[in-house]
Design an enzyme around this catalytic site. Structure first.
Site, short mmCIF file in Angstrom:
data_model
loop_
_atom_site.label_atom_id
_atom_site.label_comp_id
_atom_site.label_asym_id
_atom_site.label_seq_id
_atom_site.Cartn_x
_atom_site.Cartn_y
_atom_site.Cartn_z
N ASP A 22 0.83 -1.20 0.00
CA ASP A 22 0.00 0.00 0.00
C ASP A 22 0.87 1.25 0.00
OD1 ASP A 22 -2.33 1.45 0.01
OD2 ASP A 22 -2.61 1.33 2.18
N ASN A 24 -10.68 -2.82 -5.32
CA ASN A 24 -9.95 -1.82 -6.11
C ASN A 24 -10.68 -1.49 -7.42
OD1 ASN A 24 -6.64 -3.02 -5.14
ND2 ASN A 24 -7.81 -1.30 -4.32
C1 IPE Z 1 -1.55 0.19 -3.38
O1 IPE Z 1 -1.30 1.54 -3.43
C2 IPE Z 1 -1.55 -0.44 -4.75
C3 IPE Z 1 -2.85 -0.96 -5.24
C4 IPE Z 1 -3.98 -0.93 -4.59
C5 IPE Z 1 -2.83 -1.53 -6.59
P1 IPE Z 1 -2.50 2.59 -3.39
O2 IPE Z 1 -2.91 2.89 -4.78
O3 IPE Z 1 -3.59 2.09 -2.49
O4 IPE Z 1 -1.78 3.85 -2.77
P2 IPE Z 1 -2.38 4.91 -1.72
O5 IPE Z 1 -2.87 4.13 -0.54
O6 IPE Z 1 -3.47 5.63 -2.43
O7 IPE Z 1 -1.22 5.77 -1.40
MG MG Z 2 -4.10 2.44 -0.54
#
Ligand code: IPE
Ligand code: MG
Length: 223
Positions: free
Chosen positions: A2, A50
């Site tokens: 993350d 996601n």
């Molecule tokens: C994690 O990083 C990667 C995925 C979910 C693919 P994020 O995209 O959640 O990064 P932040 O939490 O917004 O910084």
């Molecule tokens: Mg994240």
């Protein structure tokens, strides 16, 4: 893994640059795991939740993952004798990414080294529901009314035949598991790092491994 988005935003970059940097960090994590003699490395790359993100980011991430598989991971798996396994709702992925996943799936089939498990479109809750349905279907077919055991549930999960994780490491500053392997992690040691995933250093894993070695795991027993 993350913190990719925040890593990019903190540098005035597009979030996708953060995901690209995150893919580079994955290579370092694989290398460190291999050096440490870790046998199973699971990477939570994309959750079912996601899919709530804007389309541009979702497809950007998918492009980065496809390129990563084709250009980095498949050659690495072949060169280093790694095994690869994907978990999650792969049918939720677009055809081009699914194509790269299928290619990657066969790349390490006859290998015997470290197993890399990649969770894509993964949801622990969805996995549990799928396992229930699988068990139900089999029971109806066999007119089987015997009590369901945890072993039967375990065999019906996407992680069947894989050991439960000894440890879970989350980057990005939050202390939660976000639907990652809910049943498999009941006895896992949890490590939460207050740094963003693209800032991964091999030293992080070495330190966690050292801490892990010193933990006594009782599984409810004493000593
Ligand atoms: C994690 O990083 C990667 C995925 C979910 C693919 P994020 O995209 O959640 O990064 P932040 O939490 O917004 O910084
Ligand atoms: Mg994240």
């Amino acid at each position: 893994m993350d913190g990719n988005g925040r890593w990019a935003e903190g540098r005035g970059l597009d979030r996708l640059s953060g995901h690209a940097a995150g893919a580079e960090a994955v290579l370092k994590a694989i290398e460190a795991s291999s050096e440490l003699g870790i046998e199973y490395l699971s990477l939570y790359a994309f959750s079912l939740d996601n899919f709530k993100r804007p389309k541009r980011e979702i497809f950007g991430i998918f492009g980065i993952i496809a390129d990563f598989l084709e250009e980095k991971l498949i050659p690495l798996v072949k060169a280093k004798n790694y095994r690869l396994r994907f978990i999650g709702d792969l049918q939720s992925l677009p055809p081009d990414l699914l194509g790269s996943v299928s290619k990657a799936n066969v790349a390490g089939l006859n290998n015997s080294g470290m197993t890399i498990i990649i969770a894509l479109g993964y949801s622990g809750r969805a996995e549990i529901a799928a396992a229930f349905n699988y068990i139900l279907e089999r029971r109806v077919l066999d007119s089987d009314m015997s009590p369901v055991t945890y072993e039967e549930i375990e065999r019906s999960l996407s992680t069947a035949m894989l050991p439960d994780p000894d440890a879970v490491v989350r980057y990005g500053g939050y202390q939660r598991l976000s639907d990652f392997l809910p049943l498999q992690t009941v006895y896992s040691e949890l490590f939460f790092l207050d740094k963003l995933w693209p800032d991964f250093e091999k030293r992080d894993l070495y330190e966690i491994s050292g801490k892990f070695e010193r933990i006594r795991r009782n599984y409810g027993n004493i000593n």
